[in-house]
Write an enzyme that holds these catalytic residues in place. Structure first.
Site, PDB file in Angstrom:
ATOM      1  N   LYS A  53       0.831  -1.211   0.000  1.00 18.60           N
ATOM      2  CA  LYS A  53       0.000   0.000   0.000  1.00 18.60           C
ATOM      3  C   LYS A  53       0.863   1.257   0.000  1.00 18.60           C
ATOM      4  O   LYS A  53       0.494   2.275  -0.585  1.00 18.60           O
ATOM      5  CB  LYS A  53      -0.954  -0.009   1.189  1.00 18.60           C
ATOM      6  N   ALA A 183      -3.609 -12.591 -12.902  1.00 18.13           N
ATOM      7  CA  ALA A 183      -4.330 -11.304 -12.768  1.00 18.13           C
ATOM      8  C   ALA A 183      -5.214 -11.342 -11.536  1.00 18.13           C
ATOM      9  O   ALA A 183      -6.400 -11.006 -11.573  1.00 18.13           O
ATOM     10  CB  ALA A 183      -5.150 -11.022 -14.023  1.00 18.13           C
ATOM     11  N   HIS A 442     -23.391  15.886   2.082  1.00 20.07           N
ATOM     12  CA  HIS A 442     -23.243  16.296   0.687  1.00 20.07           C
ATOM     13  C   HIS A 442     -22.181  17.389   0.586  1.00 20.07           C
ATOM     14  O   HIS A 442     -22.168  18.302   1.412  1.00 20.07           O
ATOM     15  CB  HIS A 442     -24.575  16.838   0.161  1.00 20.07           C
TER      16      HIS A 442
HETATM   17  P1  FAD Z   1       1.049 -14.219   8.245  1.00 18.35           P
HETATM   18  O1  FAD Z   1       0.874 -12.767   8.181  1.00 18.35           O
HETATM   19  O2  FAD Z   1       1.604 -14.916   7.054  1.00 18.35           O
HETATM   20  O3  FAD Z   1       1.959 -14.506   9.515  1.00 18.35           O
HETATM   21  C1  FAD Z   1       2.393 -15.779   9.843  1.00 18.35           C
HETATM   22  C2  FAD Z   1       3.679 -15.653  10.622  1.00 18.35           C
HETATM   23  O4  FAD Z   1       4.048 -16.931  11.116  1.00 18.35           O
HETATM   24  C3  FAD Z   1       4.861 -15.179   9.782  1.00 18.35           C
HETATM   25  O5  FAD Z   1       5.435 -14.049  10.387  1.00 18.35           O
HETATM   26  C4  FAD Z   1       5.820 -16.355   9.765  1.00 18.35           C
HETATM   27  O6  FAD Z   1       7.180 -15.957   9.776  1.00 18.35           O
HETATM   28  C5  FAD Z   1       5.453 -17.070  11.045  1.00 18.35           C
HETATM   29  N1  FAD Z   1       5.723 -18.507  11.045  1.00 18.35           N
HETATM   30  C6  FAD Z   1       5.377 -19.430  10.105  1.00 18.35           C
HETATM   31  N2  FAD Z   1       5.765 -20.662  10.484  1.00 18.35           N
HETATM   32  C7  FAD Z   1       6.390 -20.520  11.676  1.00 18.35           C
HETATM   33  C8  FAD Z   1       6.991 -21.440  12.576  1.00 18.35           C
HETATM   34  N3  FAD Z   1       7.014 -22.756  12.342  1.00 18.35           N
HETATM   35  N4  FAD Z   1       7.568 -20.952  13.702  1.00 18.35           N
HETATM   36  C9  FAD Z   1       7.539 -19.613  13.989  1.00 18.35           C
HETATM   37  N5  FAD Z   1       6.957 -18.710  13.182  1.00 18.35           N
HETATM   38  C10 FAD Z   1       6.380 -19.154  12.047  1.00 18.35           C
HETATM   39  N6  FAD Z   1      -4.436  -8.772   3.086  1.00 18.35           N
HETATM   40  C11 FAD Z   1      -5.290  -7.770   3.327  1.00 18.35           C
HETATM   41  O7  FAD Z   1      -6.263  -7.958   4.076  1.00 18.35           O
HETATM   42  N7  FAD Z   1      -5.114  -6.533   2.765  1.00 18.35           N
HETATM   43  C12 FAD Z   1      -4.086  -6.275   1.932  1.00 18.35           C
HETATM   44  O8  FAD Z   1      -3.948  -5.148   1.447  1.00 18.35           O
HETATM   45  C13 FAD Z   1      -3.165  -7.317   1.654  1.00 18.35           C
HETATM   46  N8  FAD Z   1      -2.114  -7.097   0.839  1.00 18.35           N
HETATM   47  C14 FAD Z   1      -1.207  -8.112   0.626  1.00 18.35           C
HETATM   48  C15 FAD Z   1      -0.144  -7.864  -0.226  1.00 18.35           C
HETATM   49  C16 FAD Z   1       0.787  -8.855  -0.476  1.00 18.35           C
HETATM   50  C17 FAD Z   1       1.955  -8.576  -1.392  1.00 18.35           C
HETATM   51  C18 FAD Z   1       0.647 -10.122   0.171  1.00 18.35           C
HETATM   52  C19 FAD Z   1       1.661 -11.205  -0.056  1.00 18.35           C
HETATM   53  C20 FAD Z   1      -0.428 -10.376   1.003  1.00 18.35           C
HETATM   54  C21 FAD Z   1      -1.370  -9.375   1.232  1.00 18.35           C
HETATM   55  N9  FAD Z   1      -2.478  -9.581   2.053  1.00 18.35           N
HETATM   56  C22 FAD Z   1      -3.375  -8.581   2.272  1.00 18.35           C
HETATM   57  C23 FAD Z   1      -2.718 -10.879   2.709  1.00 18.35           C
HETATM   58  C24 FAD Z   1      -2.270 -10.817   4.183  1.00 18.35           C
HETATM   59  O9  FAD Z   1      -0.911 -10.452   4.230  1.00 18.35           O
HETATM   60  C25 FAD Z   1      -2.502 -12.165   4.852  1.00 18.35           C
HETATM   61  O10 FAD Z   1      -3.837 -12.579   4.673  1.00 18.35           O
HETATM   62  C26 FAD Z   1      -2.209 -12.060   6.334  1.00 18.35           C
HETATM   63  O11 FAD Z   1      -0.876 -11.654   6.562  1.00 18.35           O
HETATM   64  C27 FAD Z   1      -2.461 -13.411   7.021  1.00 18.35           C
HETATM   65  O12 FAD Z   1      -2.195 -13.288   8.373  1.00 18.35           O
HETATM   66  P2  FAD Z   1      -1.701 -14.545   9.225  1.00 18.35           P
HETATM   67  O13 FAD Z   1      -1.499 -14.016  10.605  1.00 18.35           O
HETATM   68  O14 FAD Z   1      -2.619 -15.677   9.020  1.00 18.35           O
HETATM   69  O15 FAD Z   1      -0.304 -14.985   8.577  1.00 18.35           O
HETATM   70  P1  NAD Z   2      -4.992 -14.797  -6.429  1.00 20.32           P
HETATM   71  O1  NAD Z   2      -5.602 -16.087  -6.071  1.00 20.32           O
HETATM   72  O2  NAD Z   2      -5.680 -13.541  -6.064  1.00 20.32           O
HETATM   73  O3  NAD Z   2      -4.756 -14.729  -8.007  1.00 20.32           O
HETATM   74  C1  NAD Z   2      -3.985 -15.663  -8.690  1.00 20.32           C
HETATM   75  C2  NAD Z   2      -4.325 -15.618 -10.160  1.00 20.32           C
HETATM   76  O4  NAD Z   2      -3.393 -16.398 -10.883  1.00 20.32           O
HETATM   77  C3  NAD Z   2      -5.711 -16.180 -10.459  1.00 20.32           C
HETATM   78  O5  NAD Z   2      -6.418 -15.237 -11.219  1.00 20.32           O
HETATM   79  C4  NAD Z   2      -5.403 -17.446 -11.221  1.00 20.32           C
HETATM   80  O6  NAD Z   2      -6.399 -17.782 -12.171  1.00 20.32           O
HETATM   81  C5  NAD Z   2      -4.075 -17.101 -11.896  1.00 20.32           C
HETATM   82  N1  NAD Z   2      -3.270 -18.268 -12.324  1.00 20.32           N
HETATM   83  C6  NAD Z   2      -3.096 -19.441 -11.667  1.00 20.32           C
HETATM   84  N2  NAD Z   2      -2.262 -20.259 -12.379  1.00 20.32           N
HETATM   85  C7  NAD Z   2      -1.892 -19.574 -13.503  1.00 20.32           C
HETATM   86  C8  NAD Z   2      -1.045 -19.871 -14.627  1.00 20.32           C
HETATM   87  N3  NAD Z   2      -0.403 -21.023 -14.740  1.00 20.32           N
HETATM   88  N4  NAD Z   2      -0.895 -18.923 -15.579  1.00 20.32           N
HETATM   89  C9  NAD Z   2      -1.541 -17.732 -15.475  1.00 20.32           C
HETATM   90  N5  NAD Z   2      -2.358 -17.415 -14.445  1.00 20.32           N
HETATM   91  C10 NAD Z   2      -2.526 -18.311 -13.456  1.00 20.32           C
HETATM   92  O7  NAD Z   2      -3.516 -14.846  -5.811  1.00 20.32           O
HETATM   93  P2  NAD Z   2      -2.436 -13.706  -5.541  1.00 20.32           P
HETATM   94  O8  NAD Z   2      -2.697 -12.516  -6.391  1.00 20.32           O
HETATM   95  O9  NAD Z   2      -1.128 -14.399  -5.617  1.00 20.32           O
HETATM   96  O10 NAD Z   2      -2.724 -13.319  -4.047  1.00 20.32           O
HETATM   97  C11 NAD Z   2      -2.671 -14.294  -3.004  1.00 20.32           C
HETATM   98  C12 NAD Z   2      -3.583 -13.918  -1.870  1.00 20.32           C
HETATM   99  O11 NAD Z   2      -3.051 -12.822  -1.143  1.00 20.32           O
HETATM  100  C13 NAD Z   2      -4.935 -13.458  -2.381  1.00 20.32           C
HETATM  101  O12 NAD Z   2      -5.813 -14.546  -2.434  1.00 20.32           O
HETATM  102  C14 NAD Z   2      -5.400 -12.476  -1.354  1.00 20.32           C
HETATM  103  O13 NAD Z   2      -6.215 -13.128  -0.429  1.00 20.32           O
HETATM  104  C15 NAD Z   2      -4.122 -12.024  -0.660  1.00 20.32           C
HETATM  105  N6  NAD Z   2      -3.875 -10.611  -1.021  1.00 20.32           N
HETATM  106  C16 NAD Z   2      -4.813  -9.689  -0.673  1.00 20.32           C
HETATM  107  C17 NAD Z   2      -4.648  -8.368  -1.026  1.00 20.32           C
HETATM  108  C18 NAD Z   2      -5.690  -7.370  -0.660  1.00 20.32           C
HETATM  109  O14 NAD Z   2      -6.533  -7.679   0.183  1.00 20.32           O
HETATM  110  N7  NAD Z   2      -5.683  -6.169  -1.232  1.00 20.32           N
HETATM  111  C19 NAD Z   2      -3.528  -7.976  -1.736  1.00 20.32           C
HETATM  112  C20 NAD Z   2      -2.597  -8.928  -2.087  1.00 20.32           C
HETATM  113  C21 NAD Z   2      -2.784 -10.250  -1.707  1.00 20.32           C
END
Ligand code: FAD
Ligand code: NAD
Length: 463
Positions: A53, A183, A442
């Protein structure tokens, strides 16, 4: 040495785990949290929600300064990109927030362990640190280990030219060309960042649409807008390989000529983190998608072992993980705790933003639920005009007989903030009439929600 015994051990300090740990401590439990990364906050704070973000915000401002301000009558002679400063700002924000979690742990007297957690038994955990292994015991153990990138066969991740979202948040230079595989949310958010900063971005998607799971009409309108912004979206394309060729990359997909590019971002989904957790030691079986099965109180099949967040079923979202963490530990401590899965918002932070809550039209049709629909375009909203942000619409789906709101879908500026009203409406079981009769200031973008609600009964005023 005898193992230290806690009321609750939380494995993982992401938004699920750290929030659960704080709430449990507030409820009087003696809590320990094991995290293998030196910084707390998990995927979300370190390499997910927050840094993405930050870059989306900065890159949008850059884009506005380059071409968006002219329509407001603001001439900017020269706009330069200082990518290093942009990346540093993002890193600083991450550091501030991870340190913030540290101080919340201290304030709530949560014992923090740095190392990799592994089950030795249903109530015993070993923590493998850099130099020593500790054993801990607890009455309850909460698995909140999150998720990591799903690899794709044939795509050779090298952490440099061919990377995941983690690397794409820190590329030191704007690639001249970028191929994004997928996508979905990550593909479109990070594809937008690098496209705004000047890369030629091609997104290859397996399905015939973008953003699977999003309301189809809204996704299709978003697709046109993103294409107009310069993202090349190739749909119905299955990527079979991505390989490094010296300083360049070659991407192959069925039915497409091979594409040469400077960098590749793999974004085809994420998988639950269960490897190396020692689940075999407690005979905890996974479901068909590698997730930890839980009941409505997040209890696994093993008494005293719970799981929440990305490692269980449901959308992989930070706020979903947080709410599950709170409900789980409240149930442990008080016997009550609940998550309303019908009221979990979903936001894609593209420009314009896409936000939704509740059912899509396709889901209602599939379930055979009769519904009425109200839709209102931002083009007819005064504030959107004043902001020069007229793209998109609000769409409200309400039950045909009870008028209860079943789904709200917004494509437009600040949709991420606007959706909160819809979430509250669904949480309180509101009808579209309730929303339509609620006074909205508004001129505001939120008036488009009121107008869409009026539209459910065919009585929008401004269209
Ligand atoms: P995580 O945040 O993955 O945390 C798990 C933690 O456990 C990690 O810190 C890891 O190091 C630790 N861990 C794992 N295994 C072990 C172990 N054996 N011992 C000790 N520690 C361990 N979600 C949104 O809602 N809004 C967004 O804008 C958004 N943007 C995203 C952008 C990106 C690029 C990505 C990759 C994800 C995004 N997400 C977003 C998804 C969001 O990050 C996850 O849904 C969220 O972090 C999940 O929370 P969690 O606590 O389940 O796991
Ligand atoms: P996603 O599931 O959102 O999208 C993956 C896409 O890849 C799908 O559209 C799928 O059809 C496509 N795909 C799969 N195999 C393919 C192939 N061989 N060739 C071309 N396309 C293929 O997954 P993501 O974008 O990696 O994000 C992972 C998760 O992280 C999301 O499900 C979301 O929950 C979380 N996330 C959330 C936010 C947010 O809340 N703003 C932002 C980033 C990530």
């Amino acid at each position: 040495m005898a193992a230290r015994k806690h009321d609750l051990i939380v494995i993982g300090a992401g938004p699920g785990g750290y929030v659960a740990a704080i709430r449990a401590a507030q409820l009087g439990l003696d809590v320990a949290c094991i995290e293998k990364e030196p910084a707390l906050g998990g995927t979300c704070v370190r390499v997910g929600c927050i840094p993405s973000k930050a870059l989306l915000e900065s890159s949008e401002l850059y884009q506005q300064a380059r071409s968006g301000l002219a329509r407001h009558g603001i001439r900017v002679e020269r706009v330069d990109l200082d990518l290093a400063a942009m990346l540093k700002r993002k890193d600083d924000i991450v550091t501030q927030l991870t340190r913030g979690v540290d101080s919340l742990f201290k304030k709530n007297k949560i014992t923090r362990h740095l190392g990799h957690a592994r089950f030795l038994g249903p109530k015993r955990i070993s923590v493998q640190g850099a130099s020593a292994t500790t054993e801990l015991e607890a009455t309850n153990i909460l698995i909140a280990t999150g998720s990591s990138v799903t690899p794709l066969k044939g795509v050779d991740l090298d952490g440099e030219r061919i990377g995941t979202s983690t690397e794409a948040l820190s590329w030191p230079a704007v690639p001249e060309s970028l191929v994004v595989i997928g996508a979905g949310v990550i593909g479109l958010e990070l594809g937008s960042v690098w496209s705004r900063l000047g890369a030629k971005v091609t997104v290859l998607e397996f399905l015939d649409r973008i953003l699977p799971g999003t309301d189809k009409e809204i996704a299709s309108e978003a697709q046109k807008i993103l294409a107009k912004q310069g993202l090349v979206l190739r749909l119905g394309v299955r990527v079979t390989s991505a390989k490094r060729k010296g300083e360049r990359c070659m991407v192959e997909a069925e039915g497409l000529e091979p594409i040469e590019c400077e960098r590749v971002l793999l974004a085809v989904g994420r998988k639950p983190n269960t490897e190396g957790l020692g689940l075999e030691a407690i005979s905890l079986a996974l479901d068909e998608r590698g997730r930890i099965p839980v009941d409505e109180h997040f209890a696994t099949a093993i008494p005293g072992v719970f799981a929440i967040g990305d490692v269980i079923r449901g959308p992989m979202l930070a706020h979903k993980a947080e709410d599950e963490g709170i409900a789980c530990v409240e149930h442990i401590a008080t016997g009550y705790g609940h998550v309303n899965y019908d009221a979990i918002p979903n936001v894609v932070y593209t420009t314009p933003e896409i936000a939704s809550v509740g059912k899509t039209e396709e889901e209602l049709q599939q379930a055979g639920i009769e519904y009425k629909k109200g839709s209102f375009p931002f083009l007819a909203n005064g504030r959107a005009k004043a902001m020069a942000a007229t793209e998109g619409r609000v769409k409200i789906l309400a039950h045909a007989h009870t008028d209860r709101i079943l789904g709200v879908h917004i494509l437009g500026a600040h949709a991420s903030e606007l959706i909160a009203e819809a979430v509250a409406a669904i949480e309180f079981g509101a009808s579209s009439e309730d929303l339509a009769r609620t006074c909205h200031a508004h001129p505001t973008l939120a008036e488009a929600l009121k107008e869409a609600a009026l539209g459910v009964a065919g009585r929008s005023i401004h269209i």
